[in-house]
Motif scaffolding. Structure first.
Motif, PDB file in Angstrom:
ATOM      1  N   GLY A 857       0.793  -1.232   0.000  1.00  0.00           N
ATOM      2  CA  GLY A 857       0.000   0.000   0.000  1.00  0.00           C
ATOM      3  C   GLY A 857       0.816   1.268   0.000  1.00  0.00           C
ATOM      4  N   VAL A 858       2.135   1.143   0.024  1.00  0.00           N
ATOM      5  CA  VAL A 858       3.006   2.327   0.088  1.00  0.00           C
ATOM      6  C   VAL A 858       2.900   3.170  -1.173  1.00  0.00           C
ATOM      7  N   THR A 859       2.888   2.512  -2.348  1.00  0.00           N
ATOM      8  CA  THR A 859       2.947   3.264  -3.611  1.00  0.00           C
ATOM      9  C   THR A 859       1.622   3.224  -4.359  1.00  0.00           C
ATOM     10  N   ASP A 860       1.479   4.190  -5.254  1.00  0.00           N
ATOM     11  CA  ASP A 860       0.323   4.206  -6.160  1.00  0.00           C
ATOM     12  C   ASP A 860       0.820   4.241  -7.607  1.00  0.00           C
ATOM     13  N   PHE A 861       1.929   3.524  -7.846  1.00  0.00           N
ATOM     14  CA  PHE A 861       2.537   3.511  -9.174  1.00  0.00           C
ATOM     15  C   PHE A 861       1.686   2.725 -10.178  1.00  0.00           C
ATOM     16  N   ALA A 862       1.951   2.969 -11.455  1.00  0.00           N
ATOM     17  CA  ALA A 862       1.321   2.188 -12.518  1.00  0.00           C
ATOM     18  C   ALA A 862       1.754   0.724 -12.420  1.00  0.00           C
TER      19      ALA A 862
END
Length: 879
Positions: A857-862
Motif C-alpha cells: 500500500g506504500v505506492t500508487d505507481f502504474a
C-alpha cells in the motif's frame, strides 16, 4: 638583518592543487589547493619568521611578453575548473589575514617578485622568494634565497637556492639561467629557444661563452655543427627568447612595506573562513577569544540545585518552542539535560535530586506544553529516554534536516549547522573537550554543560531556517512524514535487537577453520611449496613466476593479485579458484564467525546501530555489526543466517520486495513494454532476453536469461559497455550491442536515463519520486572519470533512492500497525529491500496480512509492488 618572504601565488596554488587529493567542503566548494597552499605558507613562515610578507598573483590581462610574442604561454591548457574556483578563495583568505596581494596589469607575478626582492636586497633586507617556477632562480643572490617546494610522499620537501646552489646544480650563475632559456627555450611558457638545442648543449655553450651575444660573436667556432647552424640561422629567436625569459626587476610596482609588515595572521575573519572551508586541523593556530567568538554562551545557565531547577522548568513551560539535548558520555551514561527557550538555555546537571528519572520526566512535561521541540540526534538520546506517543509528532531532529539539505557530508555536528544556517561560529565539541572525555568531567564543569547547551541552542535556532529551505526544496513532507517517524522505528529495532546463537557461531568457526586448513594444503600441493597465501607479494611470485600463469603485470610492489584479475583466470587454473575460495572462507571466519560473537549482549541478542544520515541515496546503513552485509551470494555465506533465531516458541517472518528497483524504473520511466510485463506477470529477465537476443519467449535459455538479468540490473546502475563486457565475459562490441538492443526494446528507459543526466547537469542535483535530493558535483568535474561516475549517479540515484524511500515508508507503516493492534510481533531487522519480523506463532497469519497490506500500500505507481513472504524457525529458513 630584517627579512621579507614573497610567495608566487598562482605557482604555489597550482602545485598544491596537484599535490593534495581532492577535498570539498559541505557547500561543494573544492578546497584542496587552498589547503595545500596554506600548509606550505605556514611551513615557510614558521621556518623563516619574516618581518615582512606578501603574495604575488598574475592577472588575466596580456603582459608585455604577449605583445612581443603572441604565442607566449600559448601551449598552456586552460586552468581546471576545480582549481579556478579556488583562486578567489585563497585571495579572500590572504586578505582576511591582512597579507598584501601584489598584482599589476601588463606584468607577471615573476616581475613583481623580482622587482620587490631586488629592492629589498638593495635596502639591506634578506629576501626569500617561494615558487615552483625555476625561472625565478635567475634572482638568486647572497641575500635572495629562492625556495622551491616539491611534493613527496609524507609531505612537502623544499629545495633552497642561493648563488652557489644554482652554480652547483646548473653549472651557471643565476643570471645565466636566462641565457640557458634563450637557447633551450621553455616548453611550459612556450618560449621557443632555438631548434635542436637542449639543456646539455645550452649549458655547454653558456659555460664556454658566458652569454648568447658572445656565443654569436664566436658562432663559427661552436661545436657541434648542428648547434652552430641553429644559432647562426636563428639568433633572432634566441634574442627574443632571452627577452621573454628575463624577469623585469624594474617594473613600475612598489610594495607598501608598512602594509607588508608581519602582524598576527590569525584574525577573526580568517578563523571564520577556515571554519567555512572546514579546515578543522588549522583552527588550533588561532587564539580566538571564546567570549568574542560568540555571545551565545552568555545565555547559558547551569544548576544542580533542585529548587532552582524547578523554577527554571516552570519558566520553560511558558515557551512555545523549545530545544533540548540529553547529554550522555562515551559509555552512553546520562550526564545531564540542556533545554533552550527563545532567549536562554538551561543545563540541569545529573546530581543529587536531579536524577535521570526526574530530568527525563521533566522533559516529558515540557513536551506536553510546548507546541514544537527540536533536538540533535534524537535516536541516540532514546537509549535512556522514550518520548510518549502523544508528543512524538512535536519533535524534530535538526541533524536529519541538515542531512536532507546536504546528504554528502556524512556528519552533521552542531557547529556546522550553526555556521551553515545561523552564520554563527560556535566552538565544536572537539574544541571544547580538547583531550578530555565527557565521562571524566565532573557535574559542575563548564565544558560539560557547554557541550549540551550548544547542541540545544543550535537545534532550536537553526531549525526554522532549515524548515524554510526544506520547504523551498520540496522536502518538508519527506522530513515530516518519512524521516522523522522513521527515527522511532529504527530506535525500536535497535532496542529489540536480534537473537544470535553463540554455540552455532562457534561450530561454524570450527568448520571454517577446517575448510581453511584443507584449502591451504591443496594450494601448497598445487604450488609445490608452502608460502603465505595472505601475502600478495608471495602469492604473485608463486602464480605468475613459478607457475608461469599469464595475466598479471609486474609493478614495483610485485604482481597484482586483485580479485578481478584472479576471477578472470580462475576458470582455467584450479589453484586460482582455490585461492579465491580460501579468501572467501577466511573472510567469513574473521568477519562473521569470530566477529559477530563479540557483539552478542548479555541478553543473547545483537543490538546493532542503524544510521539514516550516512548514505547519499537515502538508504539505511548499519554498524556494530553491519547486519545488512551478511553474505547471501554463496551457500556457505547464507548459512550464517542460521545463527539468528527468534525467541523460544516464536518464528521469523521475512518479507522481501521483489525486483523493486526494476519496478521503480518501469514506473518512473513510463516504459509501456516494461510496465505491461510487470502488470501481466511476465518474467522480466526472460522478456528482456527474448528481446535482446531476438529469441521467442518460450525458447529463452537459462544462460540468455542470466545475461539479460545482468543487463537489466546493469542498466539500473548506469553500466557501460566495458562494465557489462567484464561482467558477462564477452567482447565490448557484443556488450554494446546488448545495451543498444535493450534500449531499442525499452525506448522510454533510454529517454528517462538521458533526461536524468541532463537534469542533474542543469540543476546540480537529482531527485527521487519523493523529492529526496542528491547533489551530483562530479558532473562539473574536469576529470572524465569523475564526470562518468557523476552520470552513473544521476541515472541510478532516482531509482535506488526511490526504492530506499519505499522501504522506509513500509517500515514506518508496518511498525505503527503492529503497535496499534497491540501485537507482540516486532520489527527486528531491515536489509535493503527486506523486513524481518519476530512474532509469536499464533500471530503469524495477522502479521502476514499486515505486511501484505502495508508494504503493497506504500505506492500508487502504474506498476504495483510485489512481495515474497516466508516464515521459519531461523533467518535462513525464513528467507
Amino acid at each position: 638583518m630584517e627579512k621579507i618572504v614573497l610567495i608566487d601565488g598562482h605557482s604555489i596554488l597550482n602545485r598544491a592543487y596537484y599535490g593534495v587529493p581532492d577535498l570539498t567542503n559541505s557547500e561543494g566548494l573544492h578546497t584542496n589547493a587552498v589547503y595545500g597552499f596554506l600548509n606550505i605558507m605556514f611551513k615557510i613562515l614558521d621556518e623563516e619568521k619574516p618581518d615582512y610578507f606578501a603574495v604575488a598573483f598574475d592577472l588575466k590581462a596580456p603582459t608585455f611578453r604577449h605583445k612581443l610574442y603572441e604565442q607566449y604561454k600559448g601551449t598552456r591548457k586552460p586552468m581546471q575548473e576545480e582549481l579556478r574556483q579556488q583562486v578567489p578563495v585563497i585571495k579572500e583568505m590572504l586578505t582576511a589575514m591582512k597579507v598584501p596581494l601584489m598584482m599589476l596589469e601588463g606584468y607577471e607575478a615573476d616581475d613583481l617578485l623580482g622587482t620587490v626582492a631586488k629592492k629589498a636586497e638593495a635596502d639591506g633586507l634578506e629576501a626569500v622568494v617561494v615558487s615552483g617556477d625555476r625561472d625565478l632562480l635567475q634572482l638568486a643572490a647572497d641575500h635572495i634565497m629562492i625556495r622551491i617546494p616539491k611534493t613527496k610522499k609524507g609531505g612537502t620537501e623544499i629545495e633552497n637556492y642561493r648563488t652557489e646552489d644554482v652554480m652547483e646544480k646548473y653549472q651557471v650563475t643565476p643570471i645565466q639561467i636566462i641565457e640557458l632559456k634563450a637557447l633551450m627555450g621553455d616548453s611550459s611558457d612556450n618560449i621557443p629557444g632555438i631548434p635542436g638545442v637542449g639543456e646539455k648543449t645550452a649549458t655547454k655553450l653558456i659555460v664556454e661563452y658566458g652569454c648568447i651575444e658572445n656565443a654569436y660573436a664566436h658562432v663559427e667556432e661552436i661545436k657541434p655543427n648542428k648547434a652552430r647552424e641553429s644559432l647562426r640561422d636563428h639568433y633572432d629567436m634566441a634574442q627574443m627568447s632571452k627577452e621573454l625569459a628575463t624577469i623585469n626587476i624594474h617594473s613600475p610596482f612598489e610594495l607598501d612595506m608598512e602594509q607588508a609588515r608581519m602582524t598576527d595572521l590569525y584574525t577573526k575573519e580568517a578563523f571564520e573562513l577556515c571554519k567555512r572551508l572546514e579546515f578543522k586541523n588549522m583552527l588550533s593556530r588561532f587564539e580566538i577569544d571564546q567570549s568574542e567568538q560568540n555571545q551565545v554562551a552568555e545565555s547559558f545557565h547551569v544548576t544542580s540545585d533542585l529548587q532552582q531547577a524547578g523554577e527554571w522548568l516552570g519558566q520553560l513551560k511558558e515557551e512555545k518552542q523549545i530545544g533540548f539535548f540529553l547529554l550522555s558520555d562515551e559509555e552512553k551514561a546520562f550526564r545531564g539535560m540542556a533545554v533552550s527557550g527563545a532567549n536562554d538555555t538551561f543545563f540541569f546537571c545529573k546530581q543529587g535530586f536531579l536524577t535521570e528519572g526526574y530530568l527525563t520526566s521533566a522533559l516529558d512535561e515540557l513536551l506536553q506544553t510546548a507546541e514544537q521541540a527540536v533536538t540533535i540526534q534524537l535516536k541516540e538520546q532514546m537509549h535512556f529516554w522514550k518520548p510518549a506517543e502523544s508528543v512524538r509528532k512535536k519533535i524534530r531532529d535538526a541533524a536529519i534536516a541538515a542531512y536532507l539539505l546536504n546528504p554528502l557530508k556524512g556528519e552533521y555536528p552542531y557547529e556546522d549547522m550553526a555556521k551553515d544556517y545561523l552564520a554563527t561560529m560556535l566552538p565544536g565539541k572537539t574544541e571544547l573537550l580538547g583531550k578530555s572525555k565527557i565521562k571524566d568531567l565532573d557535574e559542575e564543569d563548564k565544558i560539560l554543560s557547554a557541550v549540551g547547551c550548544y547542541q540545544s541552542y543550535t537545534a532550536l535556532h537553526a531549525m526554522p531556517v532549515m524548515l524554510e529551505k526544506l520547504k523551498a526544496e520540496e522536502m518538508d513532507s519527506l522530513f515530516e512524514e518519512m524521516e522523522m517517524p522513521l527515527v522511532y522505528a529504527l530506535s525500536a529495532m535497535e532496542k529489540a535487537g536480534i537473537r544470535a546463537d553463540a554455540g552455532i557461531l562457534k561450530e561454524y568457526a570450527g568448520e571454517l577453520s577446517e575448510k581453511i586448513h584443507q584449502l591451504e594444503q591443496e594450494i601448497y600441493t598445487d604450488a609445490g611449496e608452502e608460502f603465505n597465501i595472505n601475502s600478495p607479494k608471495q602469492l604473485g611470485l608463486i602464480l605468475f613466476e613459478k607457475l608461469q600463469i599469464p595475466g598479471s603485470k609486474k609493478t614495483k610492489s610485485g604482481y597484482s593479485t586483485a580479485a578481478d584479475i584472479l576471477e578472470n583466470l580462475a576458470p582455467e587454473y584450479p589453484i586460482i579458484q582455490k585461492v579465491l575460495d580460501y579468501r572467501q572462507v577466511a573472510k567469513l571466519k574473521s568477519t562473521y564467525a569470530d566477529g559477530l560473537a563479540s557483539f552478542i549482549g548479555e541478553d543473547g541478542r545483537i543490538h546493532g546501530t542503524f544510521h539514516q544520515t550516512v548514505t547519499a541515496t537515502g538508504r539505511i546503513s548499519s554498524t556494530d555489526p553491519n547486519l545488512q552485509n551478511i553474505p547471501i551470494r554463496t551457500e556457505m555465506g547464507r548459512l550464517f543466517r542460521k545463527v539468528f533465531l527468534p525467541k523460544e516458541n516464536w518464528i521469523f517472518i521475512d518479507a522481501d520486495y521483489s525486483q523493486i528497483e526494476l519496478r521503480v524504473l518501469a514506473a518512473l520511466s513510463g516504459d509501456e513494454a516494461l510496465i505491461h510485463a510487470f502488470q501481466n506477470g511476465i518474467d522480466i529477465h526472460t522478456l528482456t532476453a527474448s528481446q535482446v537476443f531476438h529469441t521467442p519467449l518460450d525458447q529463452v535459455t537459462p544462460l540468455q536469461r542470466r545475461n539479460a538479468k545482468a543487463v537489466n540490473f546493469g542498466i539500473v546502475y548506469g553500466i557501460s559497455a566495458f562494465g557489462l563486457s567484464q561482467d558477462l565475459k564477452i567482447s565490448r562490441k557484443e556488450a554494446s550491442e546488448y545495451i543498444d538492443s535493450y534500449f531499442a526494446s525499452y525506448p522510454k528507459i533510454k529517454e528517462f536515463l538521458d533526461r536524468a543526466v541532463a537534469d542533474a547537469k542543469e540543476k546540480g542535483y537529482i531527485a527521487t519520486y519523493y523529492h529526496r535530493r542528491r547533489p551530483v558535483p562530479e558532473l562539473a568535474s574536469s576529470n572524465f572519470m569523475q564526470r562518468s561516475f557523476g552520470e552513473r549517479i544521476a541515472m541510478n540515484s532516482p531509482i535506488q533512492g526511490t526504492a530506499a524511500d519505499i522501504i522506509k515508508l513500509a517500515m514506518i507503516r508496518v511498525d505503527q500497525r503492529l503497535r496499534e493492534e497491540q501485537l507482540q510481533a516486532r520489527l527486528v531487522l531491515q536489509v535493503h529491500d527486506e523486513l524481518l519480523i519476530e512474532a509469536p506463532k499464533e500471530e503469524e497469519a495477522r502479521v502476514r496480512e499486515i505486511l501484505h497490506q502495508e508494504m503493497l500500500g506504500v505506492t500508487d505507481f502504474a506498476v504495483s509492488m510485489e512481495i515474497d513472504i516466508q516464515s521459519g524457525s531461523d533467518w535462513y529458513e525464513a528467507h
